[in-house]
Design an enzyme around this catalytic site. Structure first.
Site, PDB file in Angstrom:
ATOM      1  N   PRO A   1     -10.228 -36.860  26.513  1.00 23.50           N
ATOM      2  CA  PRO A   1      -9.050 -37.532  25.947  1.00 23.50           C
ATOM      3  C   PRO A   1      -9.448 -38.641  24.974  1.00 23.50           C
ATOM      4  O   PRO A   1     -10.387 -39.393  25.233  1.00 23.50           O
ATOM      5  CB  PRO A   1      -8.366 -38.126  27.190  1.00 23.50           C
ATOM      6  CG  PRO A   1      -9.469 -38.317  28.182  1.00 23.50           C
ATOM      7  CD  PRO A   1     -10.487 -37.241  27.909  1.00 23.50           C
TER       8      PRO A   1
ATOM      9  N   ARG B   1      -6.819 -40.021  21.930  1.00 23.23           N
ATOM     10  CA  ARG B   1      -5.539 -40.663  21.656  1.00 23.23           C
ATOM     11  C   ARG B   1      -4.823 -41.127  22.923  1.00 23.23           C
ATOM     12  O   ARG B   1      -4.262 -42.224  22.968  1.00 23.23           O
ATOM     13  CB  ARG B   1      -4.661 -39.632  20.926  1.00 23.23           C
ATOM     14  CG  ARG B   1      -3.255 -40.070  20.593  1.00 23.23           C
ATOM     15  CD  ARG B   1      -2.421 -38.860  20.126  1.00 23.23           C
ATOM     16  NE  ARG B   1      -3.216 -37.914  19.386  1.00 23.23           N
ATOM     17  CZ  ARG B   1      -3.308 -37.891  18.067  1.00 23.23           C
ATOM     18  NH1 ARG B   1      -2.627 -38.731  17.340  1.00 23.23           N
ATOM     19  NH2 ARG B   1      -4.064 -36.991  17.476  1.00 23.23           N
TER      20      ARG B   1
ATOM     21  N   ARG C   1      -2.291 -42.397   8.692  1.00 28.53           N
ATOM     22  CA  ARG C   1      -1.707 -41.194   9.299  1.00 28.53           C
ATOM     23  C   ARG C   1      -0.381 -40.734   8.683  1.00 28.53           C
ATOM     24  O   ARG C   1      -0.187 -39.534   8.506  1.00 28.53           O
ATOM     25  CB  ARG C   1      -1.572 -41.366  10.814  1.00 28.53           C
ATOM     26  CG  ARG C   1      -2.945 -41.502  11.495  1.00 28.53           C
ATOM     27  CD  ARG C   1      -2.855 -41.536  13.019  1.00 28.53           C
ATOM     28  NE  ARG C   1      -2.519 -40.258  13.583  1.00 28.53           N
ATOM     29  CZ  ARG C   1      -1.325 -39.928  14.041  1.00 28.53           C
ATOM     30  NH1 ARG C   1      -0.334 -40.799  14.044  1.00 28.53           N
ATOM     31  NH2 ARG C   1      -1.093 -38.721  14.516  1.00 28.53           N
TER      32      ARG C   1
ATOM     33  N   CYS D   1      -1.658 -49.409  -4.045  1.00 31.68           N
ATOM     34  CA  CYS D   1      -1.163 -48.860  -5.310  1.00 31.68           C
ATOM     35  C   CYS D   1      -1.065 -47.351  -5.247  1.00 31.68           C
ATOM     36  O   CYS D   1      -1.771 -46.637  -5.965  1.00 31.68           O
ATOM     37  CB  CYS D   1      -2.059 -49.298  -6.456  1.00 31.68           C
ATOM     38  SG  CYS D   1      -1.881 -51.038  -6.765  1.00 31.68           S
TER      39      CYS D   1
HETATM   40  C1  LIG Z   1     -10.853 -35.452  18.372  1.00 30.88           C
HETATM   41  C2  LIG Z   1     -11.461 -34.746  19.505  1.00 30.88           C
HETATM   42  C3  LIG Z   1     -11.023 -34.994  20.801  1.00 30.88           C
HETATM   43  C4  LIG Z   1      -9.919 -35.949  21.135  1.00 30.88           C
HETATM   44  O1  LIG Z   1      -8.699 -35.614  20.596  1.00 30.88           O
HETATM   45  P1  LIG Z   1      -7.424 -36.481  21.034  1.00 30.88           P
HETATM   46  O2  LIG Z   1      -6.294 -35.788  20.404  1.00 30.88           O
HETATM   47  O3  LIG Z   1      -7.615 -37.850  20.494  1.00 30.88           O
HETATM   48  O4  LIG Z   1      -7.371 -36.460  22.519  1.00 30.88           O
HETATM   49  C5  LIG Z   1     -11.670 -34.355  21.830  1.00 30.88           C
HETATM   50  N1  LIG Z   1     -12.678 -33.484  21.597  1.00 30.88           N
HETATM   51  C6  LIG Z   1     -13.113 -33.204  20.363  1.00 30.88           C
HETATM   52  C7  LIG Z   1     -14.238 -32.270  20.179  1.00 30.88           C
HETATM   53  C8  LIG Z   1     -12.518 -33.821  19.274  1.00 30.88           C
HETATM   54  O5  LIG Z   1     -12.964 -33.535  18.046  1.00 30.88           O
END
Ligand SMILES: *Cc1c(COP(=O)(O)O)cnc(C)c1O
Length: 435
Positions: free
Chosen positions: A290, A292, A329, A359
């Site tokens: 995890p 995010r 984002r 800008c």
């Molecule tokens: C970005 C990524 C994650 C995490 O993704 P989230 O959406 O932030 O949970 C996990 N594993 C890999 C290989 C990633 O590239």
């Protein structure tokens, strides 16, 4: 409210775990990232309790790209998680922050010799092999370093997940991982098994980000266990480790239904346990990643409202003193955020388009924001900015990367200071360095 129970209202103003948002803005300047530390640690504790402690022989790696700062690493390590890195830079920061090397997973779709040599010299726990060329590359470098690297192989499970095409990684057409619509992953596994300096532990996948549907995780778990069976049958190798990746979704706005973490974990583990016994194998070590979900809802960005411009009959633009340099984002993939006037939560509402100060016409913060009598000088708060904001921040237009402040139970502490103007010319060899 606003995706975290530590964001509350007091006398019509926004409080972040007991501290008034507008006071933080005044004290530290804006733009400012504020993290409700207890939102972060509650979530880490849930990963620990609902996954690591509940199911033996499991591990959780925090995907550090979401927010790679010392204060987060400190809590991540304390709660028993490891971390994912994707570059030498992320590895450097993690090691500098004190993350034990054995808890680090090194990912990436294009690791350079320099990256891999660095990973080997640091003795990172596991390297995740992403494409065919990396097998011989890593074998050669490990032999040079006289080391044996623990590796996983990333495969494409052909489960599509993620809120937006740019964050989907699980389909056939992706730059990440080994294809499974033909036998290339099986060939790769055979050649890894033939390497004297690679120790294959198992398989990895990551199907996408901001997944709000538990059934995508259960489908991924089923598919990964199908692969365990096929790999065992076709190569004789039984994966001892299965990593189902990250992508656990959060609530950005009221329209989002956040994934129920503990429930998702229980369902995934039930599948892996059932499928293991059907295959007659020991349940593999299970990993999750995890990113995010750990940090996003803890974060709030504070800006100061500047120009307010009404284009008659069209819309009102409300400009803040940051934007795409601190939160790319919305411009990058149409991400939607909730905003309020932190010093005036309620009042007669006006619909405005919140834009940044860069800008670029595409420098959008929030479309159709409903704000209470917004005025120049107000503090504007944007919620759920803990992930992929600071870590994606740039110096475009020579904006300085903002400070990060942690708040816990009425007490704040600055954990990252704002860049200075001098920082902006630090690496420019043709500019006289200020003292
Ligand atoms: C970005 C990524 C994650 C995490 O993704 P989230 O959406 O932030 O949970 C996990 N594993 C890999 C290989 C990633 O590239």
């Amino acid at each position: 409210m606003y995706g975290s129970r530590y964001l509350t209202e007091h006398e019509n103003t926004l409080m972040i775990d007991g501290v008034a948002a507008s006071e933080l803005a005044a004290k530290y300047g804006t733009p400012l990232y504020v993290m409700a530390e207890r939102e972060l640690t509650d979530r880490l504790a849930l990963v620990r309790d609902a996954f690591l402690a509940k199911y033996p022989d499991t591990y959780a790696s925090y995907a550090s790209k979401a927010l790679s700062i010392g204060a987060v690493y400190e809590q991540v390590v304390k709660h028993g998680l490891g971390i994912d890195v994707v570059t030498g830079g992320e590895l450097y920061v993690a090691r500098a922050a004190g993350v034990p090397a054995e808890r680090i997973y090194f990912h990436g779709s294009n690791k350079t010799d320099e990256d891999l040599r660095y990973a080997l010299s640091e003795n990172v726990g596991t390297i995740v092999i992403d494409h065919a060329g990396e097998i011989a590359q890593l074998e050669r470098l490990a032999a040079e370093e006289r080391k044996t690297a623990n590796v996983l192989i990333r495969i494409v499970p052909q489960v599509i997940g993620g809120a937006h095409a740019k964050i989907q990684t699980g389909g056939v057409d992706t730059k990440f991982g080994f294809s499974t619509h033909d036998d290339s992953y099986l060939e790769a596994i055979r050649s890894i098994l033939d390497c004297g300096h690679l120790s294959l532990q198992g398989i990895h996948c990551h199907v996408g980000s901001q997944i709000q549907d538990t059934s995508l995780f259960t489908k991924t778990a089923e598919t990964m266990m199908d692969f365990v069976g096929t790999i065992r049958e076709q190569t004789g190798f039984t994966p001892a480790e299965v990593n189902v990746g990250g992508g656990f979704g959060i609530a950005y706005t009221e329209a989002d239904i956040p994934l129920v973490f503990a429930d998702t974990i229980d369902q995934v583990m039930a599948i892996i346990e059932r499928r293991s016994s059907e295959l007659g194998i020991k349940r593999p070590r299970v990993g999750i990643e995890p990113g995010r979900w750990i940090v996003a809802n803890a974060g709030t960005t504070l800006y100061t409202v500047g120009a307010i411009k009404t284009v008659e009959g069209v819309r009102t633009y409300l400009s803040v003193d940051g934007g795409m340099a601190d939160n790319i984002r919305p411009a990058l993939y149409g991400a939607v955020y909730e905003t309020v006037i932190a010093n005036r939560l309620a009042g007669s509402m006006t619909e405005v388009t919140v834009v940044g100060a860069a800008c670029e016409s595409g420098d959008l913060v929030a479309e159709k924001a409903h704000l209470a009598k917004p005025q120049t000088g107000d503090t504007l708060a944007v919620f759920a900015t803990g992930a992929y904001n600071y870590s994606m921040a740039s110096n475009y237009n020579q904006f300085r990367r903002p400070a990060v402040v942690f708040v816990k139970d009425g007490v704040e502490r600055e954990v990252v200071r704002r860049q200075s103007y001098a920082d902006l010319v630090r690496n420019d060899l043709m500019i006289h360095q200020p003292n």
